[in-house]
Design a protein around this motif. Structure first.
Motif, short mmCIF file in Angstrom:
data_model
loop_
_atom_site.label_atom_id
_atom_site.label_comp_id
_atom_site.label_asym_id
_atom_site.label_seq_id
_atom_site.Cartn_x
_atom_site.Cartn_y
_atom_site.Cartn_z
N PRO A 110 35.85 75.27 39.93
CA PRO A 110 36.84 75.80 40.88
C PRO A 110 36.52 75.40 42.32
N HIS A 111 37.52 74.83 42.98
CA HIS A 111 37.35 74.33 44.34
C HIS A 111 38.70 74.30 45.03
N THR A 112 38.69 74.03 46.33
CA THR A 112 39.93 73.88 47.08
C THR A 112 39.86 72.63 47.94
N HIS A 113 41.04 72.12 48.30
CA HIS A 113 41.16 71.06 49.30
C HIS A 113 41.92 71.66 50.47
N PRO A 114 41.23 71.99 51.56
CA PRO A 114 41.89 72.73 52.65
C PRO A 114 42.99 71.95 53.35
N ARG A 115 42.99 70.61 53.21
CA ARG A 115 43.96 69.82 53.96
C ARG A 115 44.90 69.01 53.08
N ALA A 116 44.95 69.28 51.77
CA ALA A 116 45.77 68.39 50.93
C ALA A 116 46.28 69.06 49.67
N THR A 117 47.48 68.66 49.29
CA THR A 117 48.01 68.90 47.95
C THR A 117 47.51 67.78 47.06
N GLU A 118 47.23 68.11 45.79
CA GLU A 118 46.69 67.12 44.85
C GLU A 118 47.66 66.91 43.68
N VAL A 119 47.85 65.64 43.32
CA VAL A 119 48.63 65.28 42.14
C VAL A 119 47.66 64.63 41.16
N LEU A 120 47.48 65.23 40.00
CA LEU A 120 46.51 64.77 39.00
C LEU A 120 47.23 64.07 37.86
N VAL A 121 46.73 62.88 37.48
CA VAL A 121 47.27 62.13 36.36
C VAL A 121 46.15 61.92 35.35
N SER A 181 46.17 63.71 52.16
CA SER A 181 45.39 63.67 53.39
C SER A 181 44.43 62.51 53.31
N GLN A 182 44.15 61.88 54.44
CA GLN A 182 43.14 60.82 54.47
C GLN A 182 41.75 61.40 54.29
N ASN A 183 41.60 62.71 54.56
CA ASN A 183 40.30 63.38 54.46
C ASN A 183 40.54 64.81 54.00
N PRO A 184 40.87 65.00 52.71
CA PRO A 184 41.32 66.31 52.22
C PRO A 184 40.27 67.41 52.29
N GLY A 185 38.99 67.05 52.27
CA GLY A 185 37.94 68.06 52.25
C GLY A 185 37.86 68.71 50.88
N VAL A 186 36.71 69.26 50.58
CA VAL A 186 36.55 69.99 49.32
C VAL A 186 35.58 71.15 49.55
N ILE A 187 35.97 72.33 49.08
CA ILE A 187 35.10 73.51 49.12
C ILE A 187 34.93 73.98 47.68
N THR A 188 33.75 73.75 47.11
CA THR A 188 33.46 74.22 45.76
C THR A 188 33.01 75.67 45.86
N ILE A 189 33.74 76.55 45.21
CA ILE A 189 33.61 77.99 45.47
C ILE A 189 32.18 78.50 45.26
N ALA A 190 31.61 78.26 44.09
CA ALA A 190 30.27 78.79 43.80
C ALA A 190 29.24 78.21 44.76
N ASN A 191 29.32 76.90 45.02
CA ASN A 191 28.37 76.27 45.94
C ASN A 191 28.44 76.88 47.33
N ALA A 192 29.68 77.10 47.81
CA ALA A 192 29.85 77.62 49.17
C ALA A 192 29.40 79.07 49.28
N VAL A 193 29.68 79.87 48.25
CA VAL A 193 29.38 81.30 48.32
C VAL A 193 27.90 81.58 48.08
N PHE A 194 27.32 80.92 47.06
CA PHE A 194 25.94 81.23 46.68
C PHE A 194 24.93 80.19 47.14
N GLY A 195 25.40 79.06 47.64
CA GLY A 195 24.47 78.01 48.05
C GLY A 195 24.57 77.65 49.52
N SER A 196 25.15 78.52 50.33
CA SER A 196 25.30 78.22 51.76
C SER A 196 23.94 78.22 52.44
#
Length: 228
Positions: A110-121, A181-196
């Motif tokens: 589970p993660h988010t891209h704060p600056r982009a919508t993603e289309v997965l194929v 986005s040219q630089n969508p960013g990624v925040i992986t939830i567990a890493n950010a919350v428990f590994g900050s």
């Protein structure tokens, strides 16, 4: 005076609407190939622009997405991202791409891209994918939208929403993702919350997750692998 404030309100709402409908800013020139050297160049959208007279076809070429990523890790997945950080020709164009490789039962957590919508194929394999809505009504839970995808299937993850992909097959899986986005960013939830670094306060996490501090300490002691 009332007319003045009304006019200002109209302008503010128009600007807000413009910002809400935009992802990366629209380019004001044909291209702006990113360059680290600021000498005799322009600063545009977070990156300096290479002199247009020095731009060549190689600036718009990236090779290597035909090569599988190494999935020999605890998650069993590897994201090979192509964005402005490793493909300067994308600068100001508002797009990027990624290849995602999965070992059997591999997970893109589970993660988010704060600056982009993603289309997965999906190209190969069978993936269980989903995203979770924000701002549920009072008394309701965040709604999950999830599907099983097969080769040729396309799925959308709206900008900023938590999403994931899990290989539910017995063979490797491959998917490609396009991002707005040219630089969508990624925040992986567990890493950010428990590994900050430094760690988030135990007082915050024990109350947020409603668990004993020993559980939080254990989770914070874990190595949170980054598959990007």
């Amino acid at each position: 005076m009332a007319l003045r404030f009304f006019s200002i309100a109209i302008v503010v709402m128009a600007l807000a609407s413009s910002f809400a409908n935009a992802s990366d800013p629209n380019p004001l020139q044909d291209f702006c190939v990113a360059i680290d050297d600021p000498h005799h160049v322009l600063f545009v959208n977070g990156r300096f622009c290479k002199n247009p007279d020095d731009v060549n076809a190689d600036d718009f070429l990236f090779r290597g997405l035909n090569k599988p990523g190494n999935t020999s890790n605890p998650l069993g997945s590897k994201v090979t991202a192509v964005n402005v950080n490793n493909f300067p020709g994308l600068n100001t164009l508002g797009i990027s791409i990624a290849r995602i490789d999965f070992a059997p039962y591999g997970l893109n957590p589970p993660h988010t891209h704060p600056r982009a919508t993603e289309v997965l194929v999906v190209l190969e394999g069978t993936l269980y994918v989903g995203f979770v809505l924000s701002n549920p009504p009072p008394g309701m839970k965040n709604k999950l939208f999830a599907k099983i995808l097969h080769p040729g299937d396309v799925y959308i993850f709206p900008q900023g929403l938590i999403h994931f992909q899990l290989n539910v097959g017995k063979s490797n899986a491959v998917a490609f993702a396009s991002l707005s986005s040219q630089n969508p960013g990624v925040i992986t939830i567990a890493n950010a919350v428990f590994g900050s670094d430094p760690p988030i306060s135990l007082d915050v996490l024990t109350k947020a997750f409603q668990v004993d501090d020993k559980v939080i300490k254990y989770l914070q002691s874990r190595f949170w692998y980054d598959n990007n």
